[in-house]
Scaffold this motif. Structure first.
Motif, mmCIF file in Angstrom:
data_model
loop_
_atom_site.group_PDB
_atom_site.id
_atom_site.type_symbol
_atom_site.label_atom_id
_atom_site.label_comp_id
_atom_site.label_asym_id
_atom_site.label_seq_id
_atom_site.Cartn_x
_atom_site.Cartn_y
_atom_site.Cartn_z
ATOM 1 N N SER A 1 0.884 -1.203 -0.049
ATOM 2 C CA SER A 1 -0.015 -0.059 -0.017
ATOM 3 C C SER A 1 0.840 1.262 -0.073
ATOM 4 N N GLY A 2 0.147 2.301 -0.154
ATOM 5 C CA GLY A 2 0.947 3.773 0.041
ATOM 6 C C GLY A 2 1.237 4.181 -1.410
ATOM 7 N N GLY A 3 0.935 3.638 -2.573
ATOM 8 C CA GLY A 3 0.922 4.318 -3.830
ATOM 9 C C GLY A 3 0.161 5.561 -3.926
ATOM 10 N N GLY A 4 0.237 6.140 -5.211
ATOM 11 C CA GLY A 4 -0.631 6.880 -5.254
ATOM 12 C C GLY A 4 -0.177 8.138 -6.363
ATOM 13 N N LEU A 5 -0.795 9.357 -6.669
ATOM 14 C CA LEU A 5 -0.303 10.351 -7.690
ATOM 15 C C LEU A 5 0.357 11.432 -7.018
ATOM 16 N N VAL A 6 1.655 11.613 -7.330
ATOM 17 C CA VAL A 6 2.403 12.652 -6.846
ATOM 18 C C VAL A 6 3.056 13.496 -7.636
ATOM 19 N N ARG B 1 5.594 6.867 0.344
ATOM 20 C CA ARG B 1 6.268 5.789 1.560
ATOM 21 C C ARG B 1 5.355 4.353 1.159
ATOM 22 N N LEU B 2 5.921 3.483 0.556
ATOM 23 C CA LEU B 2 5.199 2.381 0.490
ATOM 24 C C LEU B 2 5.379 1.348 1.621
ATOM 25 N N SER B 3 4.406 0.593 1.709
ATOM 26 C CA SER B 3 4.587 -0.444 2.927
ATOM 27 C C SER B 3 4.128 -1.642 2.307
ATOM 28 N N CYS B 4 4.528 -2.862 2.767
ATOM 29 C CA CYS B 4 4.215 -4.099 2.696
ATOM 30 C C CYS B 4 4.266 -4.774 3.857
ATOM 31 N N VAL B 5 2.899 -5.243 4.183
ATOM 32 C CA VAL B 5 2.574 -6.119 5.293
ATOM 33 C C VAL B 5 2.450 -7.708 4.905
ATOM 34 N N ALA B 6 3.326 -8.446 5.732
ATOM 35 C CA ALA B 6 3.164 -10.052 5.523
ATOM 36 C C ALA B 6 2.172 -10.577 6.407
ATOM 37 N N HIS B 7 1.316 -11.365 5.835
ATOM 38 C CA HIS B 7 0.433 -12.041 6.865
ATOM 39 C C HIS B 7 0.587 -13.487 6.536
ATOM 40 N N THR C 1 6.583 -5.775 8.516
ATOM 41 C CA THR C 1 6.462 -4.892 7.367
ATOM 42 C C THR C 1 7.565 -4.253 6.793
ATOM 43 N N VAL C 2 7.524 -4.242 5.645
ATOM 44 C CA VAL C 2 8.942 -3.766 4.961
ATOM 45 C C VAL C 2 8.298 -2.312 4.125
ATOM 46 N N TYR C 3 9.242 -1.355 4.207
ATOM 47 C CA TYR C 3 8.842 0.128 3.741
ATOM 48 C C TYR C 3 9.812 0.345 2.550
ATOM 49 N N LEU C 4 9.292 1.248 1.792
ATOM 50 C CA LEU C 4 10.041 1.850 0.556
ATOM 51 C C LEU C 4 9.847 3.280 0.806
ATOM 52 N N GLN C 5 10.830 4.140 1.322
ATOM 53 C CA GLN C 5 10.497 5.547 1.376
ATOM 54 C C GLN C 5 11.154 6.117 -0.196
ATOM 55 N N MET C 6 10.354 6.904 -0.785
ATOM 56 C CA MET C 6 10.757 7.182 -2.153
ATOM 57 C C MET C 6 10.772 8.780 -2.079
ATOM 58 N N THR D 1 1.103 -2.018 -6.016
ATOM 59 C CA THR D 1 0.434 -0.563 -5.644
ATOM 60 C C THR D 1 0.947 0.234 -6.773
ATOM 61 N N GLN D 2 0.098 1.282 -7.278
ATOM 62 C CA GLN D 2 0.321 1.991 -8.539
ATOM 63 C C GLN D 2 1.132 3.229 -8.096
ATOM 64 N N VAL D 3 2.218 3.823 -8.743
ATOM 65 C CA VAL D 3 2.489 4.892 -8.188
ATOM 66 C C VAL D 3 2.855 5.877 -9.679
ATOM 67 N N THR D 4 2.185 6.931 -9.440
ATOM 68 C CA THR D 4 2.175 7.728 -10.808
ATOM 69 C C THR D 4 2.714 9.116 -10.291
ATOM 70 N N VAL D 5 3.731 9.480 -11.187
ATOM 71 C CA VAL D 5 4.469 10.948 -10.715
ATOM 72 C C VAL D 5 4.392 11.663 -11.905
ATOM 73 N N SER D 6 3.784 12.911 -11.834
ATOM 74 C CA SER D 6 3.347 13.756 -12.888
ATOM 75 C C SER D 6 4.437 14.927 -13.081
ATOM 76 N N SER D 7 4.792 15.255 -14.290
ATOM 77 C CA SER D 7 5.863 16.112 -14.530
ATOM 78 C C SER D 7 5.427 17.470 -14.430
#
Length: 123
Positions: A6-11, A18-24, A77-82, A117-123
């Motif tokens: 989770s954590g994707g979006g438009l930026v 910051r993306l998060s990944c939870v293991a179940h 949980t594993v994170y990716l700070q972008m 999770t989708q990450v979209t970066v607009s110019s």
């Protein structure tokens, strides 16, 4: 093991996510974790990986200095700070659990994958 990213979006370019990944289920216990991404029309590529212990992170050259992978094993949980995101970072980001404790860059070294999770970066 079920991985939920989770954590994707438009930026806007230059922004952060910051993306998060939870293991179940069987969790990340003892295994390295990684993030990959797949842009439209391209193959899935390695982004970052981290050992089970949290040390020795590995990064793709394209994200070094901008992305940081880290984990909280107590939270499974594993994170990716972008940071300093660029339009070329636009992709679906996937988290994955490695087959062993060492961070790897090849897709074949991972056996469990989240849905992305989708990450979209607009110019």
């Amino acid at each position: 093991v079920q991985l939920q990213a989770s954590g994707g979006g438009l930026v806007q370019a230059g922004g952060s996510l910051r993306l998060s990944c939870v293991a179940h289920g069987r969790t990340f216990g003892g295994y390295a974790s990684g993030w990959f991404r797949q842009a439209s029309g391209k193959e899935r590529e390695f982004v970052a990986a981290i050992r089970w212990s949290g040390g020795s992170p590995a990064y793709a050259d394209s994200v070094k200095g901008r992305f940081t992978i880290f984990r909280d094993n107590a939270k499974n949980t594993v994170y990716l700070q972008m940071n300093s995101l660029k339009p070329e970072d636009t992709a679906v980001y996937y988290c994955a659990r490695a087959r062993g404790p060492t961070a790897r860059m090849s897709r074949t070294d991972y056996d469990y994958w989240g849905l992305g999770t989708q990450v979209t970066v607009s110019s």
